[in-house]
Design a protein around this motif. Structure first.
Motif, short mmCIF file in Angstrom:
data_model
loop_
_atom_site.label_atom_id
_atom_site.label_comp_id
_atom_site.label_asym_id
_atom_site.label_seq_id
_atom_site.Cartn_x
_atom_site.Cartn_y
_atom_site.Cartn_z
N LEU A 129 25.46 56.40 45.80
CA LEU A 129 24.91 55.39 46.70
C LEU A 129 24.49 56.00 48.03
O LEU A 129 23.45 55.64 48.59
N GLY A 132 28.75 40.46 45.81
CA GLY A 132 27.42 40.68 46.37
C GLY A 132 26.83 42.02 46.00
O GLY A 132 26.19 42.69 46.83
N VAL A 133 27.05 42.44 44.75
CA VAL A 133 26.44 43.67 44.25
C VAL A 133 25.83 43.38 42.88
O VAL A 133 26.18 42.37 42.26
N VAL A 134 24.92 44.24 42.43
CA VAL A 134 24.36 44.07 41.09
C VAL A 134 25.06 45.03 40.15
O VAL A 134 25.52 46.09 40.59
N ALA A 179 24.78 50.94 38.21
CA ALA A 179 25.63 49.98 37.50
C ALA A 179 24.76 49.08 36.62
O ALA A 179 25.16 48.71 35.50
N HIS A 209 20.68 39.71 46.61
CA HIS A 209 22.03 39.70 46.02
C HIS A 209 23.07 39.13 46.99
O HIS A 209 24.26 39.13 46.69
N HIS A 210 22.61 38.68 48.17
CA HIS A 210 23.53 38.04 49.13
C HIS A 210 23.20 36.57 49.32
O HIS A 210 23.71 35.94 50.24
N GLU A 216 30.88 43.15 37.42
CA GLU A 216 31.48 44.45 37.14
C GLU A 216 30.87 45.01 35.85
O GLU A 216 31.14 44.51 34.75
N ARG A 222 31.01 46.83 51.93
CA ARG A 222 29.55 46.84 51.80
C ARG A 222 28.90 46.57 53.15
O ARG A 222 27.81 47.06 53.45
#
Ligand SMILES: N[C@@H](CCC(=O)N[C@@H](CS)C(=O)NCC(=O)O)C(=O)O
Length: 259
Positions: free
Chosen positions: A109, A50-52, A11, A38-39, A65, A141
């Motif tokens: 993933l 909490g995602v990149v 992403a 990222h958390h 997003e 997640r």
């Protein structure tokens, strides 16, 4: 602007490629997912999932997003246009991007995490795992982290994930048949940018599947993508090589006695 991203994250690669195509200057802030950067509360304030990636705008607002960020960049810097002008083709482009988000990313993933995160995560004690899981903001997640730490994906699951990932190639062959060089409407668009990180990993994981004999149009498309100046700028480093480099940085080899 500042892009919070992972060098190996699909992403993030998508947004880096879009930025490079636009020639938009943007500060790069790499996130170390193994360290759960990222958390952190500061990161979650930018991206509550909490995602990149996450994009911090000059006015202090943030966006998350990858598909939304790319559309925002195309609105902000309309040249060169990266979405078809025709409303129907634009809708087709969006559906394809969404398809890659829903079908390609979860399968990739499984394959990426199994080599990048599982070795470290399996060493965590139960207490460490609980402490880490408590920081993950979404149940999906959290489950993925729990799996990678305690129930590694089996060979069957990884083979199924690869098979599912390869479905992208069939879809692209069909899309490239009428439109020529690019996926939607004959012009390079966010659809091509969305697909590029996944095809890059397929080229590493299953090069035969991307051969001229198996999918000639997608193989040609991949050659065209790699020739674009933006491709080099987006830094799609080989996953295994980049991973080895990262591991060497974390635990450098002992100095040689004669050095
Ligand atoms: N739909 C999101 C997906 C983002 C995503 O899943 N990113 C992965 C890396 S490609 C991630 O940050 N995973 C970390 C985690 O799940 O903790 C987007 O397109 O931005």
């Amino acid at each position: 602007m500042k892009l919070y991203h992972g060098w190996l994250s699909s992403a993030s690669r998508r947004v880096r490629l879009c930025l490079a195509e636009k020639g938009v200057p943007c500060e790069s802030i790499p996130i170390d997912m193994g360290k759960q950067e990222h958390h952190s509360p500061a990161y979650l304030a930018m991206n509550p999932n909490g995602v990149v990636p996450a994009l911090r705008l000059d006015n202090g607002e943030s966006l998350y997003e990858s598909s939304t960020i790319c559309e925002y960049l195309d609105d902000l810097h309309p040249q060169p246009p990266l979405r078809p002008a025709d409303p129907y083709e634009r809708a087709v482009m969006r559906n394809f991007v969404r398809w890659t988000d829903e079908k390609s990313l979860p399968n990739l993933l499984i394959l990426n995490w199994s080599i990048a995160l599982q070795p470290g995560a399996s060493q965590w004690s139960d207490a460490q795992l609980q402490e880490r899981l408590a920081r993950v903001p979404t149940p999906e997640r959290r489950e993925a982290w729990n799996r990678i730490a305690r129930q590694p994906y089996t060979d069957e699951e990884k083979a199924a994930a690869l098979e599912n990932l390869l479905a992208l190639l069939g879809k692209m062959e069909a899309m490239l048949a009428p439109s020529g060089d690019w996926l939607v409407g004959g012009a390079y668009s966010l659809a091509d940018i969305a697909a590029a990180p996944f095809v890059a990993r397929i080229a590493e994981l299953a090069p035969d599947a991307l051969s001229n004999a198996r999918c000639p149009r997608t193989a040609d498309w991949w050659a065209r993508i790699q020739q674009r100046p933006a491709f080099a700028l987006a830094r799609f480093d080989r996953f295994d090589v980049a991973l080895r480099q990262r591991q060497a940085e974390v635990s450098p080899a002992p100095a040689r006695a004669d050095s």
